[in-house]
Design an enzyme around this catalytic site. Structure first.
Site, PDB file in Angstrom:
ATOM      1  N   SER A 124       0.833  -1.186   0.000  1.00  0.00           N
ATOM      2  CA  SER A 124       0.000   0.000   0.000  1.00  0.00           C
ATOM      3  C   SER A 124       0.876   1.247   0.000  1.00  0.00           C
ATOM      4  CB  SER A 124      -0.908  -0.002   1.233  1.00  0.00           C
ATOM      5  OG  SER A 124      -1.680   1.165   1.293  1.00  0.00           O
ATOM      6  N   GLY A 125       0.610   2.149  -0.948  1.00  0.00           N
ATOM      7  CA  GLY A 125       1.413   3.356  -1.065  1.00  0.00           C
ATOM      8  C   GLY A 125       2.575   3.240  -2.025  1.00  0.00           C
ATOM      9  N   THR A 129      -2.047   1.896  -7.930  1.00  0.00           N
ATOM     10  CA  THR A 129      -3.192   2.544  -8.565  1.00  0.00           C
ATOM     11  C   THR A 129      -2.732   3.568  -9.592  1.00  0.00           C
ATOM     12  OG1 THR A 129      -4.495   2.230  -6.548  1.00  0.00           O
ATOM     13  CG2 THR A 129      -5.297   3.852  -8.130  1.00  0.00           C
ATOM     14  N   ASN A 174      -0.613   4.886   3.445  1.00  0.00           N
ATOM     15  CA  ASN A 174      -1.005   5.476   2.172  1.00  0.00           C
ATOM     16  C   ASN A 174      -2.291   6.272   2.384  1.00  0.00           C
ATOM     17  OD1 ASN A 174      -1.487   6.129  -0.459  1.00  0.00           O
ATOM     18  ND2 ASN A 174      -1.834   4.050  -1.176  1.00  0.00           N
ATOM     19  N   SER A 177      -5.194   4.419  -0.151  1.00  0.00           N
ATOM     20  CA  SER A 177      -4.902   2.982  -0.253  1.00  0.00           C
ATOM     21  C   SER A 177      -6.111   2.231  -0.793  1.00  0.00           C
ATOM     22  CB  SER A 177      -4.532   2.440   1.133  1.00  0.00           C
ATOM     23  OG  SER A 177      -4.362   1.039   1.077  1.00  0.00           O
ATOM     24  N   SER A 178      -5.883   1.413  -1.824  1.00  0.00           N
ATOM     25  CA  SER A 178      -6.957   0.554  -2.346  1.00  0.00           C
ATOM     26  C   SER A 178      -7.220  -0.560  -1.348  1.00  0.00           C
ATOM     27  CB  SER A 178      -6.547  -0.045  -3.703  1.00  0.00           C
ATOM     28  OG  SER A 178      -6.338   0.963  -4.653  1.00  0.00           O
ATOM     29  N   GLY A 406      -0.226  -6.179  -2.421  1.00  0.00           N
ATOM     30  CA  GLY A 406       1.020  -6.922  -2.302  1.00  0.00           C
ATOM     31  C   GLY A 406       1.061  -7.712  -1.007  1.00  0.00           C
ATOM     32  N   GLU A 408       1.500  -8.659   2.600  1.00  0.00           N
ATOM     33  CA  GLU A 408       1.350  -7.796   3.776  1.00  0.00           C
ATOM     34  C   GLU A 408       1.851  -8.492   5.031  1.00  0.00           C
ATOM     35  OE1 GLU A 408      -2.428  -6.094   4.529  1.00  0.00           O
ATOM     36  OE2 GLU A 408      -2.357  -4.748   2.812  1.00  0.00           O
TER      37      GLU A 408
END
Length: 1045
Positions: A124-125, A129, A174, A177-178, A406, A408
């Site tokens: 994330s970050g 995206t 992030n 973040s998605s 990704g 985690e």
């Protein structure tokens, strides 16, 4: 074959090759990690990343894999010229870029006619995206397009802010973040133009709706609604603008973020929804659900003396019932009681306080999760391939974009991290398999023997998680379905019993003393391909169940909200079969995703974030080493380097390095393979360092390529000196010869020109005198070759005289007397001059007259030569109003409020069914018109809703105002008659900006009576005006002839 030493593409453009950057490798690193000398060293890998990041080179290859570093700042590398730079260029020819990978994927789809996919992964970050946005933007700009395809591209781009609003949130890592996985298919036709799209979403983090960690926020849409929604909307939704009023929004104690403009993002989302295809009703129902979730969080419970639970916020229940379209009492009952079925009998059991809170939160999560799924389905309908010609066409192909979370590893890892890491295990398994397959196919194509590659096969971990009846997911489902008291600890005990002997599974009970000190008793550890992860089992069973109480489902199934009625099917309540658990659903959807990816040719983007603080230029080595490990980049590099580190086509290799061999420089005459063999033999390559394929040379060690590149760099001064010497000599010889020839030519030309010029001047002078005298003699004859020069002279003299003696104003009638031959032209000039003075005069006309003339001009554009009564209206002035202010009811004026009456006229309105005439007043304002019966407004006509105005071509005063049939507020089209029809229609068309919507019908006019029904007005000529009901229920209008009136 004769090879000229130029690498030329299909358009004839010479391309630069990527190897030119190797000479600066000590400063900017290598552009492909495959060329690292010590490819097994993680330190060398990270140092290469550091060098490139320091120079703002955020992209690097690992073979065909693109590694992307988030720069946390804007870089000037995404402009349209940059897109053109990478368009049609081979993958390794210029520096690495997301556009290079996008273009390579697109060209592979076009040339090989095989579906492609791009897999984007990272923490994330890390910029996943943004990478997917850049790819979509590249295709939107560079692909062939037309109006329909441009609209599709716009919908594809506009779907991003909508999905981000509903599926993204601010996390510790992030700000955007998605919180879901997204797979998007973009379909292209045989020309390579985008014609459709489809989105699949995976594992939305629904628990975020009711709980956020400290420093995190709920999904963006909640804050955007409160910050950007206008006061009227918030009042309708019974919301306050302060996020602190809603417990669901402040669990993370971070309702506002300085880097996020919720107000601007709200405008972007509201602008994007209609573009994608959302109707106003759907948008309103969607916002009702979002507001309903917030009100659910404000629903509070209390406990009675006997332990019963009841709702303490009755006003929240009534608001929820209105927003969600459900029965309030039924909802209140369902939140505090549970319906049980035993031996065919239903029983109602009260919930405890904790159970009621859990039921409320479960409802909020389920409503939001299913609404998000509906949102994705709606976007898919907008992106769906509309043209039937493409549906079964073999010429259409697909490029898929997978934007997935990704690997985690958090401080506390739970069910969501378990699913995410399981997904990454499957993707790593797919990547290794497809990479090896691609390598093997290239070796076989080039006729080089394939060497078996040793690598870690993570199938053993995938089986541990997903194996039927034996895997962790199966054990989790079995524990959720087991009758009796079950809990997360019993699940952990069952895992120890069933898979305790697995080499990649450890718990506190099974671990050694050293491991036990860092593991909780409620954790189990999995040894993933990327490292060890401890998972806390607390909440596993609840999150896997992911189910609502039956009576809550029954209430939601009866919702009047169309979105919720779609999300909660009645069959779901009737069907006694238990739905699949969350982990099994995710496993099945992941299996389908693997099938989709296996059917396509993959490309990979691995995203890395350089630091947690989101600061540009800061390189956190510890964090990056962590990501390199969890993204499996070293494993990727090791697999890619198992064979040959470098490969190039013969022509490209020979083009670059031919100066190093006297036999190949400056040009090689003969087969390319022989030229390459000669070159490498001269360079002293050992047999184990390279292999020659059918069209490519394969070099095993990077140091071999570096030595060759360094030799070329050392050779360049000598080559440059030779070229300079040869060029200077050639240039000076050519210059001398050019000057000598030029001098001879100039001398001879100058002598000849002087003589010819002198003779020419004498001839011209004699001819001129002769023509002037002859023209004077024949000056009174018709224009001919004998007098043309003299007459032209006369014309010129007259025009010069006229220029200095023009009339000064409109009343000045003076005009210079023209020669007889210019009498007609003089008349034309005099009229033009008068017209010009008149125009200047008109520009100073008063506004009242200008307004009158403007209206007359518009009336002419609409009615001239089309309506019989128009000529009689030309000389009559248009009035500001046909009714005195006293004739308009004061009550009507008060009703109109701030909308002032701009024009008023008395009309006769004919009923749509019986055609009974009724006298009405037609009042025009700036934004709408109204029909008034004395003191009552009978009908309001919004200009924006007005579809058109129809009049006949005869001399009658009938006109029809067409209204949209789908608008329930309108009663149908208005059939009106006025003695000033030209004036009324002109003013109405100008105020409504509907000049082009006035239809002049020669025979009859069709009008809408009600939804699905229409009436007809027939027009005929007669002696006098008559309006009566004719045959077949038509309205017959007899218009008088102009000559008779």
């Amino acid at each position: 074959m004769r090879y000229q030493g130029r690498e030329v593409d299909i358009d004839g453009r010479v391309r630069l090759v990527m190897e030119s950057a190797l000479t600066a490798r000590d400063r900017v690193g290598v552009q492909d990690f495959v060329l690292l000398e010590n490819y097994n060293s993680e330190a060398a890998f990270i140092e290469n990343l550091r060098r490139r990041f320091r120079e703002n080179l955020i992209y690097t290859y690992i073979g065909s894999v693109l590694v992307s570093m988030n720069p946390y700042k804007e870089l000037e590398i995404y402009s349209k010229p940059q897109m053109e730079r990478y368009r049609g260029v081979s993958f390794y020819e210029i520096s690495p870029h997301i556009y290079a990978l996008s273009d390579n994927t697109y060209r592979a789809m076009r040339t090989e006619r095989k579906d492609q996919c791009i897999l984007i992964s990272g923490e994330s970050g890390a910029g996943k995206t943004e990478a997917s946005k850049k790819i979509l933007l590249y295709y939107a700009v560079t692909c062939p397009t037309n109006d329909h395809m441009a609209a599709l591209g716009e919908r594809l781009l506009q779907s991003n802010p909508v999905l981000e609003a509903f599926g993204n949130a601010k996390t510790l890592r992030n700000d955007n973040s998605s919180r879901f996985g997204k797979y998007m298919d973009v379909q292209f036709d045989f020309r390579g133009a985008p014609v459709g799209g489809h989105i699949l979403n995976y594992l939305l983090e629904k628990s975020r709706v009711v709980h956020q960690n400290h420093g995190e926020r709920n999904f963006h849409i909640f804050y955007q609604l409160l910050e950007g929604g206008d006061n009227e909307l918030l009042n309708t939704l019974d919301l306050e603008r302060n996020p602190q009023s809603y417990p669901y929004l402040v669990k993370g104690n971070c309702p506002r973020v300085s880097s996020i403009s919720d107000k601007n993002n709200w405008k972007v989302v509201m602008k994007a929804l209609p573009v994608i295809g959302f109707t106003e009703e759907e948008i309103q129902e969607l916002l009702n659900i979002i507001a309903g979730v917030l009100h659910l969080g404000n629903t509070q419970f209390g406990e009675g003396e006997e332990g019963e639970t009841y709702v303490t916020t009755e006003n929240q229940i009534s608001t929820l019932a209105r927003l969600l379209g459900v029965d309030g009492s039924a909802l209140e009952e369902a939140l505090t009681h549970r319906k049980l079925t035993a031996k065919g009998e239903e029983m109602i059991s009260p919930l405890t306080f904790e159970q009621a809170v859990s039921a409320r939160d479960a409802l909020a999560k389920t409503v939001y999760g299913r609404t998000f799924t509906w949102l994705v389905e709606k976007i898919n309908q907008s992106l769906a391939l509309k043209d039937e010609i493409y549906h079964n066409s073999k010429g259409s192909s697909v490029i898929g974009l997978l934007d997935i979370y990704g690997f985690e590893v958090l401080q506390h890892n739970s069910f969501e991290q378990f699913c995410i890491n399981y997904c990454n295990e499957k993707l790593q398994q797919l990547f290794i398999e497809l990479t090896l397959r691609s390598e093997q196919e290239e070796y076989e194509t080039e006729g080089i023997e394939w060497e078996t590659v040793q690598y870690f096969d993570n199938k053993i971990i995938c089986d541990l998680i997903e194996e039927k009846h034996k895997g962790i997911i199966s054990i989790l489902d079995e524990e959720c379905l087991r009758p009796g008291e079950t809990c997360d600890v019993s699940f952990l005990e069952k895992l120890e019993d069933k898979v305790g002997g697995h080499p990649h599974f450890i718990t506190h009970k099974l671990a050694n003393g050293k491991t036990r000190r860092v593991m909780s008793r409620e954790e189990f550890r999995l040894l993933h391909y990327a490292g060890e992860v401890n998972y806390n089992v607390n909440g596993f069973l609840d999150k896997n169940n992911d189910s609502l109480n039956r009576n809550l489902k029954e209430v939601m199934c009866q919702s009047d909200n169309q979105i919720l009625s779609h999300c909660f099917r009645r069959e779901e309540v009737i069907d006694q079969k238990r739905p699949e658990m969350a982990a099994t659903q995710f496993k099945n959807s992941l299996m389908k995703l693997m099938e989709i990816l296996m059917s396509k040719e993959p490309s990979y983007v691995r995203c890395i974030k350089p630091n947690e603080a989101k600061q540009p230029g800061r390189f956190d080595e510890v964090l990056i080493r962590h990501q390199v490990k969890y993204l499996g980049l070293m494993e990727n590099l090791r697999v890619r380097r198992a064979g040959f580190a470098y490969r190039r086509r013969f022509e490209a290799f020979l083009q670059r390095y031919k100066p190093l061999c006297p036999e190949t420089w400056p040009n090689w005459h003969g087969p390319l393979v022989d030229g390459v063999a000669t070159l490498v033999d001269h360079l002293g390559y050992k047999p184990e360092e390279y292999k020659l394929g059918r069209s490519k040379i394969f070099i095993r060690f990077p140091k071999t390529l570096f030595m060759t590149e360094d030799a070329l760099e050392a050779k360049k001064p000598e080559i440059a000196l030779t070229l300079q010497t040869s060029w200077r000599g050639y240039r000076e010889r050519a210059k001398y010869q050019r000057i000598r020839r030029a001098v001879i030519v100039i001398q001879s030309a100058w002598r000849g020109m002087k003589g010819r010029r002198k003779a020419k001047k004498r001839r011209q002078a004699a001819d001129l005198i002769r023509r002037f005298i002859k023209g004077f003699i024949y000056r009174n004859e018709e224009y001919c070759s004998d007098n043309d020069y003299f007459l032209d002279h006369m014309r010129c003299s007259f025009l010069k005289n006229l220029r200095s003696n023009l009339p000064k104003n409109v009343l000045d009638k003076s005009w210079p007397t023209p020669p007889s031959l210019l009498t007609e032209a003089s008349g034309h000039l005099q009229r033009l001059n008068m017209r010009n003075m008149v125009i200047k005069y008109c520009s100073r006309v008063q506004p009242e007259w200008k307004k009158q003339m403007t209206q007359k001009v518009f009336a002419s554009e609409i009615f001239k030569d089309q309506k019989d009564s128009y000529p009689q209206s030309v000389g009559r002035l248009f009035l500001d109003s046909r009714l005195e202010r006293e004739q308009i009811s004061l009550k009507v004026i008060q009703t109109l409020g701030s909308d002032k009456v701009q024009y008023a006229v008395q009309v006769v309105k004919y009923d749509r069914r019986g055609f009974k005439p009724r006298v009405r007043q037609l009042l025009l304002t700036n934004s709408f018109a109204v029909l008034v019966d004395r003191t009552k407004i009978k009908q309001r006509i919004d200009y924006a809703a007005l579809r058109g105005i129809s009049v006949s071509s005869l001399s009658d005063g009938m006109f029809v105002l067409h209204m949209p049939t789908e608008d329930n507020k309108q009663k149908g089209d208005a059939v009106l008659h006025s003695h000033h029809v030209i004036e009324v229609v002109t003013k109405l068309a100008m105020m409504a900006s509907k000049i082009n919507y006035v239809n002049i019908c020669p025979g009859s006019i069709r009008f809408s009576v009600a939804r699905g029904k229409e009436g007809i007005i027939d027009f005929v000529r007669g002696s006098e005006l008559k309006v009566a009901k004719g045959k077949r229920g038509h309205l017959l209008v007899t218009a008088p002839r102009i000559n008779d009136t």
